[in-house]
Enzyme design. Structure first.
Site, PDB file in Angstrom:
ATOM      1  N   ASP A  60       0.843  -1.205   0.000  1.00 43.95           N
ATOM      2  CA  ASP A  60       0.000   0.000   0.000  1.00 43.95           C
ATOM      3  C   ASP A  60       0.879   1.256   0.000  1.00 43.95           C
ATOM      4  O   ASP A  60       0.951   1.980   0.995  1.00 43.95           O
ATOM      5  CB  ASP A  60      -0.907  -0.063   1.247  1.00 43.95           C
ATOM      6  CG  ASP A  60      -1.859   1.109   1.342  1.00 43.95           C
ATOM      7  OD1 ASP A  60      -2.119   1.753   0.310  1.00 43.95           O
ATOM      8  OD2 ASP A  60      -2.347   1.376   2.466  1.00 43.95           O
TER       9      ASP A  60
HETATM   10  C1  SPV Z   1      -7.189   2.213   3.494  1.00 44.82           C
HETATM   11  O1  SPV Z   1      -8.161   1.476   3.720  1.00 44.82           O
HETATM   12  O2  SPV Z   1      -6.427   2.034   2.541  1.00 44.82           O
HETATM   13  C2  SPV Z   1      -6.923   3.365   4.348  1.00 44.82           C
HETATM   14  C3  SPV Z   1      -7.323   3.325   5.750  1.00 44.82           C
HETATM   15  O3  SPV Z   1      -6.302   4.303   3.889  1.00 44.82           O
HETATM   16  S1  SPV Z   1      -5.925   2.752   6.627  1.00 44.82           S
HETATM   17  O4  SPV Z   1      -5.536   1.466   6.105  1.00 44.82           O
HETATM   18  O5  SPV Z   1      -6.319   2.687   8.033  1.00 44.82           O
HETATM   19  O6  SPV Z   1      -4.844   3.746   6.456  1.00 44.82           O
HETATM   20 MG    MG Z   2      -5.360   3.916   2.068  1.00 41.16          MG
END
Ligand code: SPV
Ligand code: MG
Length: 308
Positions: A60
């Site tokens: 991510d």
């Molecule tokens: C996501 O769901 O990608 C978010 C929320 O940005 S978090 O993972 O808590 O950052």
């Molecule tokens: Mg996110």
């Protein structure tokens, strides 16, 4: 119905993550009868950068580009008429965000949330275990304003996500930033936290509401998961996002079944863990209609306005 109109009619909404059309079908169709006799369902879908990336085998870190994510969302749009809030990561630079915001609107995204971190963005749930760098306030305000200008004539909302609490900068920094983002044109504020208690987000909400009683406030109770929706509503939030649970549930279930098949040398033991083949076939029958138009919002279950 636009998210803005939906919020005007129903000021407290629950969104759940979906990362592909099948999970969106579950998000769309899940209904539960409450003790009060009213049916509960989710109001919309969260397109998460974390689960979109993870389901494609990517970290991510904004490596999954916006166009790929929008292609995924176009498939999701085909199976649900519920509003979609897209996690827009940092939004990229202001020029890119202005162009991408229009592409999001044209794909049918109801709102995008962009966060005030800078590249390389790391997931917020790492908290301060990794370096979380926030953008200068003026730069982020410029990005918001550029996005809003590019969206003239579209009803898509641009919500600013404040990461001060994630970066350990405290409530005052969060508040200063949130006020600046609203002044720059943000249609709402998401405040994020990775604490196990909701105290810091509810504290922020109380302070923010002193100046902005009506600006939509969003929270993501992944780590403070003991908080009931009704408590977050009472604290002043308008949208609660359950941000990653369908992917996490699917992963766990798939891993359990894969292990069971190897361990037993056959699949009989795994059957109770699986949806039946006929159910799967009936979930998506041939000639299945495309997404039905969104119905008027259901009456609000009493539980969402109660705090205990
Ligand atoms: C996501 O769901 O990608 C978010 C929320 O940005 S978090 O993972 O808590 O950052
Ligand atoms: Mg996110």
């Amino acid at each position: 119905m636009s998210l803005r109109s939906l919020l005007a009619r129903k000021p407290f909404l629950l969104f759940i993550e979906a990362h592909n059309p099948l999970s969106a079908i579950i998000a769309d169709r899940t209904k539960v009868a409450g003790d009060d006799g009213l049916e509960r369902e989710f109001d919309g879908i969260w397109s998460s950068s974390l689960t979109d990336s993870t389901s494609r085998g990517l970290p991510d870190i904004e490596v999954l580009d916006v166009r790929s994510r929008l292609a995924n969302l176009a498939e999701i749009r085909a199976v649900t008429a519920k509003p979609i809030i897209m996690d827009g990561d940092t939004g990229g630079n202001a020029d890119n965000f202005a162009i991408n915001a229009r592409a999001m609107a044209l794909t049918g995204v109801a709102a995008v949330i962009i966060e005030d971190k800078t590249a390389q963005k790391r997931n917020s749930l790492f908290g301060t275990k990794v370096k979380q760098t926030l953008a200068p306030v003026e730069d982020f305000c410029d990005k918001l304003a550029r996005g809003k200008t590019a969206l003239a004539g579209h009803d898509m909302m641009v919500i600013a996500r404040c990461e001060s609490l994630i970066a350990g900068l405290g409530a005052q920094d969060a508040l200063d930033r949130a006020h600046a983002y609203v002044a720059a044109g943000a249609d709402g504020i998401m405040i994020h936290s990775c604490q196990s208690s909701p105290a810091e987000v509810t504290h922020f909400a109380a302070l923010f509401r002193e100046r902005h009683p009506r600006v939509p406030l969003v929270c993501v109770p992944t780590t403070y998961n003991g908080s009931y929706a009704a408590e977050l509503r009472a604290a002043g939030f308008n949208i609660v996002i359950y941000a990653n649970h369908l992917l996490r549930a699917a992963y766990k279930s798939m891993a359990t079944v894969a292990s069971a098949i190897l361990a037993h040398g056959r699949t009989a033991e795994s059957e109770p863990l699986c949806i039946s083949v006929s159910e799967i076939l009936n979930t998506i029958p041939a000639g299945a209609p495309a997404a039905k138009p969104a119905a008027a919002p259901a009456a609000e279950p009493e539980m969402w306005s109660r705090t205990s």
